[in-house]
Design a protein around this motif. Sequence first.
Motif, PDB file in Angstrom:
ATOM      1  N   ALA A 114      43.776  51.485  44.025  1.00 26.56           N
ATOM      2  CA  ALA A 114      42.552  52.142  43.561  1.00 26.56           C
ATOM      3  C   ALA A 114      41.454  52.169  44.614  1.00 26.56           C
ATOM      4  CB  ALA A 114      42.039  51.432  42.310  1.00 26.56           C
ATOM      5  N   LYS A 124      36.072  55.808  36.700  1.00 27.96           N
ATOM      6  CA  LYS A 124      37.049  54.778  36.346  1.00 27.96           C
ATOM      7  C   LYS A 124      38.208  55.344  35.531  1.00 27.96           C
ATOM      8  CE  LYS A 124      34.032  50.717  36.557  1.00 27.96           C
ATOM      9  NZ  LYS A 124      33.493  49.552  35.802  1.00 27.96           N
ATOM     10  N   ALA A 128      42.204  55.183  36.815  1.00 22.74           N
ATOM     11  CA  ALA A 128      43.306  54.555  36.084  1.00 22.74           C
ATOM     12  C   ALA A 128      44.520  55.485  36.011  1.00 22.74           C
ATOM     13  CB  ALA A 128      42.845  54.178  34.680  1.00 22.74           C
TER      14      ALA A 128
END
Length: 377
Positions: A114, A124, A128
């Motif tokens: 990430a 975010k 993911a």
Amino acid sequence: MSALAASSPASASAAGPAFVDFVDVEKSYDGRAFAVTRLNLGVARGEFLTLLGPSGSGKTTTLNMLAGFERPTSGTITLEGRPVDRLPPYQRNIGMVFQNYALFPHMSVAENVAFPLSVRQVSKADIAGRVGRALDMVRLKQFGDRKPAQLSGGQQQRVALARALVFEPSLVLMDEPLGALDKKLREHMQLEIKQIHTMLGVTIVYVTHDQSEALTMSDRVAVFNNGAIVQLGSPDDLYNAPQSSFVASFIGENNTLEGIVDRVSGKECRVRLTGGGELTALAIGVAQGNACHVAIRPERLSLMPAGANALPATVDGRIYLGDHLRLLARLGNDQVLTVKVGPEATMANGEAVTVSCAPQDCRAFPADAAAAKAGPS
């Protein structure tokens, strides 16, 4: 469509406008000696190009200039038509995979992957999903919570590859990425990287000193020596049609015989071997009277006493490799040839044999070209 979700095949052609272009690029660290000299090289979009050469040949310096870790002393580097030789690395949108993985030990696998998205301030929720797809691509989705130290070397390299691809770069650079792995795992990872390249269609520039790795993975290979490209072509071209003794010796296994060019006739020449014997070979840059080296691949030699190049020899050793034997055949002039034959061959040490090969399978190069050596590491 996201590159990680795409399934378009990579182009294996260097045709069309160059996606990456080096124009008259040189690099010197002291103003006198050049690590890279007169480099002109184009890379096609979607191509897998390998920079191959011994230590100190200029391949890693070339990669570092493309990455932005080094600035060229002169010349221009463009990416998608835009000059990048003065841009810092973070403005080039290039993924990078290193030999030592360069993973953050305090972060989990998912956090490592990430990281490039976090520094680009991706949301975010998007992070993911993209991290999950990247880890799934390298078959490590179930390892996202582990630390790098809990993974094998091959798994760590897969994490590094996922991290280089997760932000959908236009170009991925790989610097000896498999050098720390054992032979079996290295061969497995070669196939995995090539499959990912085919699936995503991303452009890859890959650095290695391992010629078998270059032949296995590449659309084209640029062979470096002493800071310059000495030959650029497909793996098949480099193996079967080397243009210098250096390339013939560096790419694959090779026999080298010394001699003098007795005469040249069209594309072929007759060579008087040092210590006795003659053979006919393709003439690659040689003239009558030249000292030369004749290159012959072991699998191109036969123990059938026929053809223009029949040389009496004595079996001097046998090397069993499972699917084939390598016989060491000592000629009357004391030069030794390696001959690749089937595992059922029964020739014993000391047995007299005749080694032969077709003229088109022998390539005569100027002897001084064979003496070229790589520069300092």
